[in-house]
Motif scaffolding. Structure first.
Motif, mmCIF file in Angstrom:
data_model
loop_
_atom_site.group_PDB
_atom_site.id
_atom_site.type_symbol
_atom_site.label_atom_id
_atom_site.label_comp_id
_atom_site.label_asym_id
_atom_site.label_seq_id
_atom_site.Cartn_x
_atom_site.Cartn_y
_atom_site.Cartn_z
ATOM 1 N N VAL A 30 0.847 -1.191 0.000
ATOM 2 C CA VAL A 30 0.000 0.000 0.000
ATOM 3 C C VAL A 30 0.885 1.245 0.000
ATOM 4 O O VAL A 30 2.080 1.168 0.276
ATOM 5 N N SER A 31 0.279 2.386 -0.280
ATOM 6 C CA SER A 31 1.005 3.654 -0.248
ATOM 7 C C SER A 31 0.573 4.468 0.960
ATOM 8 O O SER A 31 -0.620 4.613 1.232
ATOM 9 N N VAL A 32 1.561 5.002 1.660
ATOM 10 C CA VAL A 32 1.282 5.904 2.791
ATOM 11 C C VAL A 32 1.882 7.286 2.513
ATOM 12 O O VAL A 32 2.141 8.050 3.441
ATOM 13 N N ASP A 33 2.096 7.595 1.264
ATOM 14 C CA ASP A 33 2.719 8.870 0.904
ATOM 15 C C ASP A 33 1.946 10.063 1.454
ATOM 16 O O ASP A 33 2.542 11.024 1.959
ATOM 17 N N ARG A 34 0.617 10.028 1.343
ATOM 18 C CA ARG A 34 -0.195 11.163 1.792
ATOM 19 C C ARG A 34 -0.053 11.418 3.297
ATOM 20 O O ARG A 34 0.318 12.535 3.701
ATOM 21 N N PRO A 97 5.461 0.242 4.769
ATOM 22 C CA PRO A 97 4.409 1.249 4.892
ATOM 23 C C PRO A 97 3.954 1.503 6.333
ATOM 24 O O PRO A 97 3.757 2.659 6.724
ATOM 25 N N LEU A 98 3.790 0.453 7.133
ATOM 26 C CA LEU A 98 3.334 0.649 8.505
ATOM 27 C C LEU A 98 4.387 1.356 9.347
ATOM 28 O O LEU A 98 4.076 2.270 10.117
ATOM 29 N N ILE A 99 5.640 0.951 9.196
ATOM 30 C CA ILE A 99 6.722 1.595 9.944
ATOM 31 C C ILE A 99 6.878 3.040 9.493
ATOM 32 O O ILE A 99 7.092 3.940 10.318
ATOM 33 N N ASP A 100 6.755 3.286 8.200
ATOM 34 C CA ASP A 100 6.857 4.657 7.691
ATOM 35 C C ASP A 100 5.762 5.538 8.296
ATOM 36 O O ASP A 100 6.007 6.685 8.683
ATOM 37 N N LEU A 101 4.537 4.990 8.387
ATOM 38 C CA LEU A 101 3.426 5.736 8.968
ATOM 39 C C LEU A 101 3.666 6.001 10.455
ATOM 40 O O LEU A 101 3.495 7.135 10.927
ATOM 41 N N CYS A 102 4.076 4.980 11.185
ATOM 42 C CA CYS A 102 4.290 5.138 12.628
ATOM 43 C C CYS A 102 5.469 6.060 12.925
ATOM 44 O O CYS A 102 5.426 6.850 13.879
#
Length: 230
Positions: A30-34, A97-102
């Motif tokens: 998934v993308s978490v860019d936003r 993606p999850l680590i990037d978000l957190c």
């Protein structure tokens, strides 16, 4: 299974505010860019007025580390380390993606966020003072033993999933491409922590639902209600 902080840790740090989120069905496609961009912008705005060491969230962890006998500039809490790197480099490396978000949420709120791959945790997970014979695995695969009295995340198999409280997470239960079920732990010690931890958890749960379409179970723990069962 349950997650909790030991009673003597609550006694020594009564200002502690932990939040816990459990979710299942995480994927790496998934993308978490936003949200990462939005949270990064919020962090940059805060850092425009002060360095990370001046943030109340970081100062509270520095006081805690000093109370544990750790030099705050040698052993930094996870959020301070991320903020320090972000201030110097302008971004953080993408990992998952999850680590990037957190990580981005940790930057924006100045609060440490740990993420654990649930199937790799044996039995209950407790944040407690180490006996010294627990086993900690580095990201490079080497094994260490925590110092007696060091704050660790210990499971039923006496494996340490983090050392020096929010300073150093183990590679053993770190999120990877095959991770699906995770336990996210948020911990703060500063004066406005009750409100800030709730805001951070709301932000994370909203993004988990928006990006992955998953349901979450969460709780803010207290000294009188310290246990999260999952």
């Amino acid at each position: 299974m349950h997650f909790q902080h030991a009673s003597d840790l609550w006694q020594d740090f009564p200002q502690l505010v932990p939040g816990v989120i459990l979710t299942r069905g995480i994927t790496a496609d998934v993308s978490v860019d936003r949200p990462v961009a939005a949270l990064g912008a919020a962090a940059a705005e805060r850092l425009a007025g002060t360095q990370e060491s001046g943030l109340p969230e970081v100062q509270a962890w520095r006081r805690a580390f000093a109370a544990m006998g750790l030099k705050p500039t040698q052993y930094r809490c996870a959020s301070e380390s991320l903020l320090r790197r972000f201030r110097k480099e302008g971004s953080l490396p993408r990992i998952h993606p999850l680590i990037d978000l957190c990580n981005a949420a940790s930057l924006a709120y100045g609060i440490p966020v740990g993420v654990f791959d649930v199937p790799l945790v044996s039995g209950d997970l407790e944040v407690r003072y180490a006996d010294g014979d627990e086993v900690y695995e580095t990201f490079g695969g080497a094994e260490e033993h925590p110092d007696p009295g060091e704050v660790i995340f210990a499971d039923g198999a006496r494996r340490a999933h983090a050392r020096r409280w929010t300073n150093r997470q183990s590679g053993y239960s770190a999120v990877r491409d095959t991770t699906s079920d995770v336990l996210i732990v948020v911990e703060a010690l500063h004066e406005s922590a009750p409100a800030d931890v709730a805001k951070l958890m709301d932000a994370l749960t909203a993004e988990l639902r928006a990006v992955w379409g998953v349901e979450t179970t969460s709780a803010v723990l207290t000294r009188s209600a310290p246990r999260f069962t999952f």
